[in-house]
Design an enzyme around this catalytic site. Structure first.
Site, PDB file in Angstrom:
ATOM      1  N   GLY A 136      -6.236  54.327 -72.075  1.00  0.00           N
ATOM      2  CA  GLY A 136      -7.170  54.330 -73.192  1.00  0.00           C
ATOM      3  C   GLY A 136      -6.867  53.244 -74.203  1.00  0.00           C
ATOM      4  N   SER A 138      -9.324  50.122 -74.495  1.00  0.00           N
ATOM      5  CA  SER A 138     -10.588  49.512 -74.925  1.00  0.00           C
ATOM      6  C   SER A 138     -11.422  50.481 -75.759  1.00  0.00           C
ATOM      7  CB  SER A 138     -11.397  49.062 -73.711  1.00  0.00           C
ATOM      8  OG  SER A 138     -10.707  48.080 -72.977  1.00  0.00           O
ATOM      9  N   GLU A 254       0.954  44.710 -66.665  1.00  0.00           N
ATOM     10  CA  GLU A 254      -0.377  44.750 -66.052  1.00  0.00           C
ATOM     11  C   GLU A 254      -0.824  43.361 -65.607  1.00  0.00           C
ATOM     12  OE1 GLU A 254      -4.913  46.300 -67.079  1.00  0.00           O
ATOM     13  OE2 GLU A 254      -3.452  46.082 -68.696  1.00  0.00           O
TER      14      GLU A 254
END
Length: 399
Positions: A136, A138, A254
């Site tokens: 969570g 964006s 990421e």
């Protein structure tokens, strides 16, 4: 640089390859299957069982410490694992692998910043697939500007009361919990007063709504938090107000997530494009015979090899205990650009005839990829954000 794997890594390759040949259903190896996403409850349960079987056989979190459910292997073994998973077309990545966001992003972050209790209780459930996580970050009004987030978490005794909205969340429909950034001090500077929080999505006040895309899939969702009460104990990663540092580390992970497996996965996609070019005619001859097409294929192949070497370099740095830092942005730019180039080439090879296939009007797998990968220039931070990080932190250019 010696690009050969050790004998121990090659033994592991044979071991995991045998298991994948026995465990991956034949239909999962077909591109058409993953386009449709097969989001039925039966398929979801099958994928959950497969993730649990992977854990039980010692192929989940191979480079995680043994005490947290991993195999305790080195990063070379991890690279072989990622190669073989991609080669077998096993469900990997943020949209296909149910445990991906937990194993690839949250797990490494907890190993760095998590408390002993969080490591002990959360990490094994990530690997086993008992808890499916989504990310969570964006929000509707902040885009790629994470520091502009507006979801708040007000302290009320031993809980944080969360209000706001997250969007474009991968795996939202299937997730049990979310790791999120929330603003705990609205008066602090933009990058301060932010907290990294773990949120149980079954708590009262949480509402999850799928987002239907033009490709027909529902792989993303949006979440609404209406005064959701999240206990502080066990759910704050790091310290309240210091979430920006935790988030920066997670984003570096990421952006550099497994370029080795991406090399294999994208090579599959380029092979599909080449096969289509051999059977698709343009101006009366096979598309593969056109010099412009051949040049673009060669460019994609060269970029794939660059991605592979970049992956080996990252693996070596991690094995030496080095932090990839802003260098991860270079890898992210490379893999998103390369995959987009392959997808664009596939769409151009097919031309107008590739808009629809003959099987009842469904998207062809090459056309689906062309639509799907547009968002990968945004995922993990836009290409523009990555260039800014590279310019500022690697090249020392002025703001």
């Amino acid at each position: 640089m010696d690009l050969r794997y050790s004998s121990a890594a090659e033994r592991f390759r044979r071991e995991i390859r045998r298991w994948l040949e026995e465990s991956v259903p034949a239909r999962w190896r077909q591109p058409r299957f993953w386009i449709d996403r097969d989001g039925s409850e039966e398929s979801l349960e099958l994928r959950r069982r497969w993730e649990k079987d992977r854990f039980d056989n010692g192929f989940a979190g191979v480079d995680w410490p043994v005490e947290h459910g991993g195999r305790g292997a080195d990063h070379e073994i991890r690279a072989v694992h990622d190669e073989e998973m991609a080669r077998a077309r096993a469900p990997i990545g943020p949209f296909l692998g149910l445990t991906y966001l937990g194993t690839a992003l949250l797990g490494p972050t907890l190993l760095r910043y998590g408390s002993d209790g969080q490591k002990r209780t959360i990490l094994p459930r990530i690997l086993s697939g008992d808890t499916i996580w989504c990310q969570g970050f964006s929000e509707p009004e902040s885009g790629s500007d994470l520091a502009g987030l507006s979801t708040t978490a007000r302290r009320d005794g031993d809980v944080l009361v969360v209000s706001g909205q997250k969007t474009w969340t991968s795996l939202a429909r299937h997730a049990d919990a979310m790791f999120a950034l929330v603003r705990t001090d609205p008066k602090a500077e933009r990058r301060r007063g932010i907290t990294f929080l773990l949120i149980d999505l079954t708590l009262p006040g949480v509402h999850v709504r799928p987002i239907r895309q033009m490709s027909g899939s529902h792989e993303f969702g949006e979440e609404f938090f209406d005064e959701v009460r999240v206990p502080v104990d066990g759910n704050v990663v790091g310290r309240i107000g210091d979430g920006w540092a935790v988030a920066r580390y997670l984003l570096s992970v990421e952006r550099n997530a497994s370029p080795i497996s991406q090399y294999v996965e994208f090579s599959h996609e380029l092979d599909d494009v080449i096969a289509a070019a051999r059977h698709t005619r343009k101006d009366g001859r096979p598309a593969i015979e056109h010099p412009a097409i051949r040049t673009r294929i060669a460019r994609c192949r060269a970029d794939l090899e660059l991605l592979r070497v970049r992956g080996y370099d990252a693996m070596t740095r991690v094995a030496r205990g080095q932090d990839l830092g802003a260098g991860a942005s270079v890898t992210k730019l490379l893999w998103s650009r390369t995959r987009l180039a392959i997808a664009d080439l596939g769409a151009d090879v097919l031309g107008a005839d590739g808009q629809l296939s003959a099987d009842g009007g469904h998207l062809s797998h090459l056309r689906w990829r062309h639509l799907h990968v547009r968002g990968q220039r945004i995922a993990g931070g836009t290409a523009q954000i990555q260039r800014t990080i590279i310019a500022r932190d690697l090249l020392g250019l002025p703001r």
